[in-house]
Design a protein around this motif. Structure first.
Motif, PDB file in Angstrom:
ATOM      1  N   GLY A  13       0.815  -1.238   0.138  1.00 45.09           N
ATOM      2  CA  GLY A  13      -0.033   0.051  -0.136  1.00 45.09           C
ATOM      3  C   GLY A  13       0.810   1.189   0.036  1.00 45.09           C
ATOM      4  N   LEU A  14       0.263   2.297  -0.351  1.00 47.10           N
ATOM      5  CA  LEU A  14       1.196   3.764  -0.540  1.00 47.10           C
ATOM      6  C   LEU A  14       0.901   4.283   0.833  1.00 47.10           C
ATOM      7  N   GLY A  15       0.313   3.847   1.663  1.00 45.70           N
ATOM      8  CA  GLY A  15       0.366   4.543   3.130  1.00 45.70           C
ATOM      9  C   GLY A  15       0.036   6.107   3.249  1.00 45.70           C
ATOM     10  N   THR A  16      -1.206   6.454   2.258  1.00 48.74           N
ATOM     11  CA  THR A  16      -1.506   7.774   1.911  1.00 48.74           C
ATOM     12  C   THR A  16      -1.899   8.464   3.292  1.00 48.74           C
ATOM     13  N   ARG A  17      -2.451   7.556   4.415  1.00 49.63           N
ATOM     14  CA  ARG A  17      -2.799   8.031   5.601  1.00 49.63           C
ATOM     15  C   ARG A  17      -1.922   8.693   6.336  1.00 49.63           C
ATOM     16  N   PHE A  18      -0.650   8.418   6.215  1.00 47.84           N
ATOM     17  CA  PHE A  18       0.488   8.725   6.862  1.00 47.84           C
ATOM     18  C   PHE A  18       1.352   9.785   6.131  1.00 47.84           C
ATOM     19  N   LEU A  19       0.994  10.138   5.075  1.00 49.11           N
ATOM     20  CA  LEU A  19       1.659  11.152   4.292  1.00 49.11           C
ATOM     21  C   LEU A  19       1.890  12.417   5.336  1.00 49.11           C
ATOM     22  N   PRO A  20       3.285  13.277   5.477  1.00 45.89           N
ATOM     23  CA  PRO A  20       4.158  12.880   4.325  1.00 45.89           C
ATOM     24  C   PRO A  20       5.311  11.970   4.777  1.00 45.89           C
ATOM     25  N   VAL A  21       5.347  11.379   5.883  1.00 46.95           N
ATOM     26  CA  VAL A  21       6.439  10.628   6.372  1.00 46.95           C
ATOM     27  C   VAL A  21       6.640   9.204   5.364  1.00 46.95           C
ATOM     28  N   THR A  22       5.332   8.903   4.830  1.00 44.56           N
ATOM     29  CA  THR A  22       5.387   7.860   3.760  1.00 44.56           C
ATOM     30  C   THR A  22       5.736   8.000   2.302  1.00 44.56           C
ATOM     31  N   LYS A  27       5.159   2.591   5.082  1.00 47.88           N
ATOM     32  CA  LYS A  27       4.513   2.730   6.432  1.00 47.88           C
ATOM     33  C   LYS A  27       4.628   1.668   7.286  1.00 47.88           C
ATOM     34  N   GLU A  28       4.889   0.368   6.711  1.00 47.21           N
ATOM     35  CA  GLU A  28       5.327  -0.713   7.668  1.00 47.21           C
ATOM     36  C   GLU A  28       6.406  -0.565   8.384  1.00 47.21           C
ATOM     37  N   MET A  29       7.321   0.550   8.126  1.00 48.82           N
ATOM     38  CA  MET A  29       8.635   0.593   8.708  1.00 48.82           C
ATOM     39  C   MET A  29       8.314   1.534   9.843  1.00 48.82           C
ATOM     40  N   LEU A  30       7.172   2.319   9.961  1.00 40.49           N
ATOM     41  CA  LEU A  30       7.186   3.323  10.935  1.00 40.49           C
ATOM     42  C   LEU A  30       7.245   2.576  12.346  1.00 40.49           C
ATOM     43  N   PRO A  31       8.126   3.282  13.309  1.00 38.14           N
ATOM     44  CA  PRO A  31       8.588   2.858  14.608  1.00 38.14           C
ATOM     45  C   PRO A  31       7.519   2.858  15.780  1.00 38.14           C
ATOM     46  N   LEU A  32       7.301   1.575  16.274  1.00 34.77           N
ATOM     47  CA  LEU A  32       6.548   1.647  17.603  1.00 34.77           C
ATOM     48  C   LEU A  32       7.725   1.200  18.504  1.00 34.77           C
ATOM     49  N   VAL A  33       7.876   2.476  19.331  1.00 36.84           N
ATOM     50  CA  VAL A  33       8.843   2.377  20.240  1.00 36.84           C
ATOM     51  C   VAL A  33      10.167   2.285  19.613  1.00 36.84           C
ATOM     52  N   ASP A  34      10.709   1.117  19.424  1.00 38.48           N
ATOM     53  CA  ASP A  34      12.137   1.300  18.663  1.00 38.48           C
ATOM     54  C   ASP A  34      12.228   0.090  17.496  1.00 38.48           C
ATOM     55  N   LYS A  35      10.949  -0.470  17.300  1.00 40.62           N
ATOM     56  CA  LYS A  35      10.965  -1.508  16.098  1.00 40.62           C
ATOM     57  C   LYS A  35       9.915  -1.116  15.097  1.00 40.62           C
ATOM     58  N   VAL A 246     -14.123 -15.195  14.772  1.00 39.57           N
ATOM     59  CA  VAL A 246     -13.730 -15.284  16.380  1.00 39.57           C
ATOM     60  C   VAL A 246     -13.561 -13.765  16.491  1.00 39.57           C
ATOM     61  N   THR A 247     -14.503 -13.222  17.682  1.00 38.25           N
ATOM     62  CA  THR A 247     -14.493 -11.807  18.250  1.00 38.25           C
ATOM     63  C   THR A 247     -13.511 -11.896  19.368  1.00 38.25           C
ATOM     64  N   PHE A 248     -13.016 -10.652  19.264  1.00 40.63           N
ATOM     65  CA  PHE A 248     -12.020 -10.080  20.500  1.00 40.63           C
ATOM     66  C   PHE A 248     -12.413  -8.757  20.814  1.00 40.63           C
ATOM     67  N   THR A 249     -11.787  -8.267  22.150  1.00 41.45           N
ATOM     68  CA  THR A 249     -12.263  -7.065  22.529  1.00 41.45           C
ATOM     69  C   THR A 249     -10.985  -6.315  22.882  1.00 41.45           C
ATOM     70  N   GLU A 250      -9.765  -7.122  23.188  1.00 43.05           N
ATOM     71  CA  GLU A 250      -8.766  -6.523  24.156  1.00 43.05           C
ATOM     72  C   GLU A 250      -7.524  -6.660  22.890  1.00 43.05           C
ATOM     73  N   GLY A 251      -6.443  -5.660  22.979  1.00 39.66           N
ATOM     74  CA  GLY A 251      -5.224  -6.018  22.478  1.00 39.66           C
ATOM     75  C   GLY A 251      -5.014  -5.134  21.127  1.00 39.66           C
ATOM     76  N   GLY A 252      -6.148  -4.797  20.482  1.00 39.18           N
ATOM     77  CA  GLY A 252      -6.075  -4.364  19.144  1.00 39.18           C
ATOM     78  C   GLY A 252      -5.826  -3.003  18.984  1.00 39.18           C
ATOM     79  N   TYR A 253      -4.817  -2.614  17.906  1.00 41.16           N
ATOM     80  CA  TYR A 253      -4.635  -1.168  17.676  1.00 41.16           C
ATOM     81  C   TYR A 253      -4.750  -1.299  15.980  1.00 41.16           C
ATOM     82  N   ASP A 254      -5.289  -0.093  15.631  1.00 43.99           N
ATOM     83  CA  ASP A 254      -5.503  -0.018  14.275  1.00 43.99           C
ATOM     84  C   ASP A 254      -4.593   1.102  13.808  1.00 43.99           C
ATOM     85  N   GLY A 255      -3.212   0.444  13.569  1.00 47.24           N
ATOM     86  CA  GLY A 255      -2.403   1.448  13.302  1.00 47.24           C
ATOM     87  C   GLY A 255      -2.569   2.189  11.890  1.00 47.24           C
TER      88      GLY A 255
END
Ligand code: G1P
Length: 275
Positions: A13-22, A27-35, A246-255
């Motif tokens: 994907g082009l990562g348009t939602r995170f422009l201009p960094v993308t 966008k898959e390389m954007l850091p979360l803490v240090d990874k 399978v439903t879930f409630t916890e632990g998901g973040y829509d990055g």
């Protein structure tokens, strides 16, 4: 039944939602803490027992390949400096799983990206993991989904309840409850308008598929946005084979949204003792 060994990670994907960094950084390389975000997804796959990861890339995504490769020069510098812990961190991505790359030559949609994986996946069940969805759950959701696949032999989707307004950003699923946390899917619609949404159950970016999805994808016509939608192929699949949720409630973040990307950072940071 064949064990699920392979994961497909669409990352073209082009990562348009995170422009201009993308503009220059995948966008898959954007850091979360240090990874980079994509490393968490690969780690989750490995935790759930996956040994083979296929990343679907495109132009400008070379940094992802570099990240999952060795960097002998950097390793030598860290070794000489006695920075053992950092050296392990630098080597870690390459040692996680057997990571492969293939290009989607044109951005024709998520369904098309998954269809590009067919020659690599072959006639086996596999998982699809979207890098936008970051799970901080020790692979609990994916593990539950794989257990339902093992029990039923069917495909399995991750589901989360969202508000009527939010559903138009997702695939919306209808079906009936089989038991607590498990649904049998009957229909699915990609990005419905809130007033037309058949439910507020959103399909989140974790899927276990039988190879039947490839046949369905071949028959899928362009849908929302003129793209070949994975959701439309799932709609064809569930007419032929059982598909579960399978439903879930916890632990998901829509990055894929800035707010959730920001929320994931402190959550991951606070989970680390040294931070
Ligand atoms: C994709 C899928 C959608 C799904 C969502 C989950 O949409 O097309 O069905 O609900 O991922 O995150 P995207 O976020 O790529 O627009």
């Amino acid at each position: 039944m064949q064990p699920v060994r392979k994961a497909v990670l669409p990352a073209a994907g082009l990562g348009t939602r995170f422009l201009p960094v993308t503009k220059s950084i995948p966008k898959e390389m954007l850091p979360l803490v240090d990874k980079p975000a994509i490393q968490y997804v690969v780690e989750e796959a490995v935790q759930a027992g996956i040994t083979d990861v296929l990343v679907i890339t495109g132009r400008g995504k070379g940094a992802i390949e570099d990240h999952f490769d060795r960097n002998p020069e950097l390793e030598r510098v860290l070794e000489r400096a006695g920075k053992t812990a950092l050296l392990q961190e630098v080597k870690a991505p390459d040692g996680l799983a057997d990571v492969h790359f293939i290009r989607q030559h044109e951005a024709l949609g998520l369904g098309h990206a998954v269809s590009v994986a067919e020659p690599h996946v072959g006639d086996e069940p596999f998982v699809v993991m979207l890098g936008d969805d970051i799970m901080i759950d020790d692979a609990a959701l994916l593990t539950r989904m794989l257990a339902v696949h093992e029990e039923t032999g069917g495909s399995v989707l991750a589901l989360m309840e969202v508000t009527r307004e939010e559903i138009s950003a997702y695939g919306a699923l209808t079906g009936e409850v089989v038991r607590e946390g498990v649904m049998r899917a009957r229909g699915v619609v990609e990005k419905p308008a809130p007033e037309a949404a058949p439910s507020n159950l959103a399909v989140i970016g974790r899927y276990v598929f039988t190879p039947g999805i490839f046949g369905a994808l071949r028959e899928t016509q362009p849908g929302v946005g003129g793209e070949i939608q994975l959701t439309d192929a799932i709609g064809i699949l569930l007419e032929r084979e059982p598909v579960f949720g399978v439903t879930f409630t916890e632990g998901g973040y829509d990055g894929g949204t800035k707010v959730d990307y920001l929320r994931a950072n402190p959550a991951l940071g606070l989970a680390r003792d040294e931070l």
